[in-house]
Design an enzyme around this catalytic site. Structure first.
Site, PDB file in Angstrom:
ATOM      1  CG  ASN A 159      15.033  15.000 -57.545  1.00  0.00           C
ATOM      2  OD1 ASN A 159      16.205  14.858 -57.188  1.00  0.00           O
ATOM      3  ND2 ASN A 159      14.613  14.632 -58.751  1.00  0.00           N
ATOM      4  CG  HIS A 226      21.227  16.288 -59.069  1.00  0.00           C
ATOM      5  ND1 HIS A 226      19.901  15.890 -59.114  1.00  0.00           N
ATOM      6  CD2 HIS A 226      21.494  16.529 -57.755  1.00  0.00           C
ATOM      7  CE1 HIS A 226      19.400  15.905 -57.878  1.00  0.00           C
ATOM      8  NE2 HIS A 226      20.367  16.286 -57.050  1.00  0.00           N
ATOM      9  CE1 TYR A 228      23.183  10.791 -63.049  1.00  0.00           C
ATOM     10  CE2 TYR A 228      22.188  12.871 -62.356  1.00  0.00           C
ATOM     11  CZ  TYR A 228      22.422  11.520 -62.145  1.00  0.00           C
ATOM     12  OH  TYR A 228      21.906  10.895 -61.041  1.00  0.00           O
ATOM     13  CD  GLU A 255      19.758  12.390 -58.527  1.00  0.00           C
ATOM     14  OE1 GLU A 255      19.937  12.150 -59.738  1.00  0.00           O
ATOM     15  OE2 GLU A 255      18.639  12.536 -58.033  1.00  0.00           O
TER      16      GLU A 255
END
Length: 439
Positions: A159, A226, A228, A255
């Site tokens: 990760n 990911h 965000y 994610e």
């Protein structure tokens, strides 16, 4: 990203457009027995296009919650789950037996399992984070739990393996880790996360993905971004994802959330663009977030009947899981047809039942479920074992009827009695959780 204890520190920087030529090796050189990449697409073992629509579950901190969490995630329509594991470097190690149990639970829920080693989160910036080489050691140590499961699982190498310090090493470090996995004999699709706490604001993964893919001897690497706060506009989302798709490099949104402390991601654009481009997305996360990011929970206290605003948006909103997820075709290998021939004599009956395996692989061990339409009780059964609770019937194999080869069938019989004036044929049957055709 480790939402329970840390948040992203990614800066909001513009993503610069680049043009790279994909090496001719972008198409898999051989067909895998499991998931594999071909022409920039993720295919399953049946060579069918597979688009991830799943949720992350923090298994390593909530191991007791996992069986029910996976069932609930499936029931809400997901086709996959990203399961957080620990290598033992930062948290309690998930050992071989535990990982094997997780894989079995994913399969029981007919979910593709993306197994993820979490202890690498933010390496180079987060002091306790482990390097990718330690993740490789972990996968080698639990190899027996995942070997032979290439049809059902994807290995998310580590990760967010680099924070905002030392991210320049992502290319060489990731390529070396993938090669080490291949040397160790792993044939799985390997998913690799971007640096900069997964958000790749520096464009490091974007600019070097082609070379990392080419360095994989199996050409079976998928890239994970990911999204965000760095991706708070539709233009940023579309630009980043299109640069991979246009170069036929496999990309997934590994994610994302609907809010975050580093900025407000455009979740509508993430889901719409992913659907438009036919690429996978996996939301963070099912439940159990802490450290100020509890707003990322999709289910309140792991209760599927109490979805949060984010959870309801993710599963039930436009371009959401319920609308767009399709089950992996490998789970259709258990396709079945049931023939139920009834001989009725009023107060009693005899049923001759044949279960046909219409799938492409053998079924080993089976459980057939159905409901008696009338109030009936079973007096005898042969070629199978049977249990009954009210009108609910469960039939399981004997030792000599355990296997049903593809294209073949097994047969069993039932004698019973009834308080109804007439007996009827059950309307539906499920074999190992799969609804069978009848007639």
């Amino acid at each position: 990203m480790k939402r329970t204890l840390a948040t992203a520190a990614g800066a909001l920087l513009a993503i610069t457009a680049v043009t790279l030529t994909v090496p001719s090796t972008a198409q898999a050189t051989e067909v895998s027995t499991g998931f594999h990449v071909s022409d920039g697409r993720l295919l399953d073992a049946n060579n069918k296009d597979f688009v991830l629509r799943g949720v992350s579950h923090a298994h390593t901190w909530y191991t007791a919650r996992t069986p029910q969490a996976l069932k609930d995630i499936k029931a809400l329509g997901a086709n996959s789950a990203r399961v957080v594991l620990s290598t033992g470097d930062q948290w309690t190690k998930n050992d071989t037996a535990d990982v094997a149990a997780v894989v079995a639970q994913c399969k029981a829920s007919r979910l593709v399992c993306v197994l993820e080693a979490h202890d690498t989160t933010g390496y180079g910036e987060a002091g306790a984070a482990a390097p990718l080489s330690r993740a490789v050691d972990y996968w080698k140590g639990i190899k027996s739990a995942v070997e032979g499961q290439e049809k059902y699982i994807i290995l998310n190498l580590g990760n967010e393996p680099y924070g905002n310090t030392g991210y320049e090493n992502w290319t060489s470090g990731t390529a070396a880790a993938v090669k080490s996995m291949r040397i160790a004999g792993f044939k799985h699709t390997i998913m690799v996360d971007a640096p900069n706490w997964g958000q790749d604001w520096s464009g490091t993964m974007r600019d070097n993905a082609a070379s990392v893919f080419a360095s994989d001897p199996d050409k079976n690497t998928v890239f994970s971004i990911h999204m965000y706060g760095v991706y708070d506009t539709a233009a940023e989302v579309q630009d980043y994802l299109n640069q991979f798709v246009s170069r036929k490099l496999p990309i997934v949104v590994g994610e994302f959330g609907d809010a975050h402390s580093d900025g407000d991601p455009d979740e509508d654009a993430i889901m719409a663009t992913s659907q438009q481009l036919g690429i996978g997305y996996m939301g963070w996360s099912w439940s159990g977030n802490g450290g100020g990011v509890e707003y990322l929970d999709m289910a309140t206290d792991f209760d599927a009947s109490r979805l949060t605003t984010w959870g309801n948006r993710f599963f039930n909103g436009p371009n959401g899981v319920k609308e767009t997820a399709r089950e992996a075709s490998v789970y259709k290998d258990g396709s079945c047809h049931v023939s139920y021939k009834l001989s009725d004599w009023g107060s009693g009956f005899n049923a001759d039942v044949t279960v046909h395996n219409t799938g492409t692989t053998a079924i080993k061990g089976w459980q057939l479920r159905f409901l008696f339409p009338s109030v009936s009780s079973v007096d005898a059964v042969w070629n199978a074992e049977l249990s009954q609770e009210g009108s609910s019937v469960q039939v399981t194999n004997t030792s000599w009827t355990e296997s049903i080869p593809a294209g073949s069938s097994v047969n069993f019989g039932i004698t019973g009695s009834s308080s109804a004036s007439a007996n009827e044929v059950p309307s539906s049957f499920t074999l190992n959780g799969v609804t069978c055709t009848t007639g």
